[in-house]
Enzyme design. Sequence first.
Site, short mmCIF file in Angstrom:
data_model
loop_
_atom_site.label_atom_id
_atom_site.label_comp_id
_atom_site.label_asym_id
_atom_site.label_seq_id
_atom_site.Cartn_x
_atom_site.Cartn_y
_atom_site.Cartn_z
N ALA A 32 3.18 18.14 -3.89
CA ALA A 32 2.26 17.20 -4.30
C ALA A 32 1.82 16.07 -3.43
O ALA A 32 1.95 14.85 -3.37
CB ALA A 32 2.88 16.54 -5.59
N HIS A 34 0.30 14.01 -0.24
CA HIS A 34 -0.88 12.77 -0.34
C HIS A 34 -0.94 12.53 1.17
O HIS A 34 -0.11 12.89 2.00
CB HIS A 34 -0.57 11.77 -1.43
CG HIS A 34 0.91 11.39 -1.22
ND1 HIS A 34 1.48 10.73 -0.26
CD2 HIS A 34 1.99 11.22 -2.25
CE1 HIS A 34 2.65 10.14 -0.47
NE2 HIS A 34 3.00 10.54 -1.72
N HIS A 37 2.53 11.80 3.12
CA HIS A 37 2.88 12.92 3.70
C HIS A 37 2.11 13.54 4.87
O HIS A 37 2.86 13.74 5.86
CB HIS A 37 2.93 14.18 2.78
CG HIS A 37 3.86 13.90 1.45
ND1 HIS A 37 3.21 13.67 0.26
CD2 HIS A 37 4.93 13.96 1.35
CE1 HIS A 37 4.03 13.58 -0.72
NE2 HIS A 37 5.40 13.64 -0.20
N LYS A 149 8.96 4.37 3.09
CA LYS A 149 8.66 4.43 1.61
C LYS A 149 10.10 4.43 0.78
O LYS A 149 10.41 3.72 -0.18
CB LYS A 149 7.89 5.48 1.00
CG LYS A 149 7.61 5.48 -0.36
CD LYS A 149 6.72 4.44 -0.93
CE LYS A 149 6.90 4.75 -2.55
NZ LYS A 149 7.25 6.00 -2.90
N GLN A 153 17.06 5.98 1.19
CA GLN A 153 17.07 7.61 1.66
C GLN A 153 17.27 7.57 3.11
O GLN A 153 18.10 8.32 3.68
CB GLN A 153 15.97 8.25 1.00
CG GLN A 153 15.73 9.59 1.58
CD GLN A 153 14.81 10.38 1.07
OE1 GLN A 153 14.76 10.79 -0.04
NE2 GLN A 153 13.64 10.69 1.86
N LEU A 184 1.37 4.60 -1.85
CA LEU A 184 1.23 6.23 -2.36
C LEU A 184 2.56 6.91 -2.56
O LEU A 184 3.55 6.63 -2.03
CB LEU A 184 0.63 6.90 -1.16
CG LEU A 184 -1.02 6.74 -0.88
CD1 LEU A 184 -1.23 7.79 0.21
CD2 LEU A 184 -1.84 6.85 -2.14
P1 AMP Z 1 8.70 13.10 -1.39
O1 AMP Z 1 7.73 14.60 -1.22
O2 AMP Z 1 8.41 12.06 -2.17
O3 AMP Z 1 10.08 13.60 -1.15
O4 AMP Z 1 8.56 12.49 0.11
C1 AMP Z 1 8.64 13.33 1.39
C2 AMP Z 1 8.57 12.38 2.45
O5 AMP Z 1 7.18 11.67 2.51
C3 AMP Z 1 9.59 11.35 2.46
O6 AMP Z 1 10.13 11.20 3.78
C4 AMP Z 1 9.01 10.14 1.97
O7 AMP Z 1 9.42 8.95 2.11
C5 AMP Z 1 7.59 10.23 2.50
N1 AMP Z 1 6.58 9.38 1.94
C6 AMP Z 1 6.51 9.37 0.53
N2 AMP Z 1 5.45 8.48 0.25
C7 AMP Z 1 4.90 8.08 1.41
C8 AMP Z 1 4.13 6.97 1.54
N3 AMP Z 1 3.50 6.11 0.82
N4 AMP Z 1 3.93 6.47 3.01
C9 AMP Z 1 4.90 7.18 4.01
N5 AMP Z 1 5.83 8.08 3.64
C10 AMP Z 1 6.00 8.59 2.34
#
Ligand code: AMP
Length: 280
Positions: A32, A34, A37, A149, A153, A184
């Site tokens: 998903a 954005h 990522h 974000k 974690q 985001l």
């Molecule tokens: P997720 O797909 O939600 O597990 O996120 C994958 C990676 O993208 C993780 O390291 C998150 O911290 C990073 N991430 C998610 N949202 C943002 C954002 N708005 N800005 C920067 N990194 C992000």
Amino acid sequence: MQILRTVNELRAWSRAARGEGKTVGLVPTMGALHAGHASLMRAARTRCDRVAASIFVNPTQFGPNEDFARYPRTFDADCALASREGVDAIFAPSVDELYPEGAATFVEVEGLSERLDGASRQGHFRGVATVVAKLLIAAEPDFAFFGQKDAAQVAVLRHMVRDLRLATELTICPIVREHDGLALSSRNIYLSAQERTQALALSRAINTVEDLAGHGQRNAATLMEAAEAVLGAEPLVRVDYIAVVDWATLQPVENAAPGTLFAIAAWVGATRLIDNTILA
Ligand code: AMP
């Protein structure tokens, strides 16, 4: 861009790159995708010769009453975004591939895993640490890219990499926001129009605290009260936690120092959102 489905394929891809003397970067995601990522992929592209991104909705980091089943899955669009960002390989395993029948081995960073999001999402960080350990062991990347974000974690994963003496360096990228300030998140699509408006209270609270701290207010209780007042003004917003903590230990501090983590988690309707800032 190659699509890799098995751990052996990922390992072979990475070893081939390293055999040619290339550095390897890994961007773990749940898909998903954005612009947040994309920013990680861009950082990886700049830093590394070869970039892999993983797309895996990791069941072990979701609680029984959480959104695993309905988490957005947009594989084709994700591949298009990754390809535009210059990613060389997508690792998209099945659940069975990462958790073979009878899988009984988990990674738990004790203590840290029970703080912040770990306190309200039992078992969450055990799932995160386990899947990221599997990814780092399989891909053996020189660098892995994560977003600020998910600040708690980051603390858990830094500690894990240190404890397990893994050879990967973690690179943390800044929070990417919508034009109006909302951080985001793949979960933002769950928000109704009214919730989307009220969700802005999170970034407003972060800005308020940054302003106060910037003007010399370092008292943690005062900073938390100010954030609480901003969040409390929105009827659809329910605070999960407001925390002023040492970013490495996730333990509360009385007074904010440069590098202190100010973090918020709040329910907006049925959607749990997080936001944070590292205080100057
Ligand atoms: P997720 O797909 O939600 O597990 O996120 C994958 C990676 O993208 C993780 O390291 C998150 O911290 C990073 N991430 C998610 N949202 C943002 C954002 N708005 N800005 C920067 N990194 C992000």
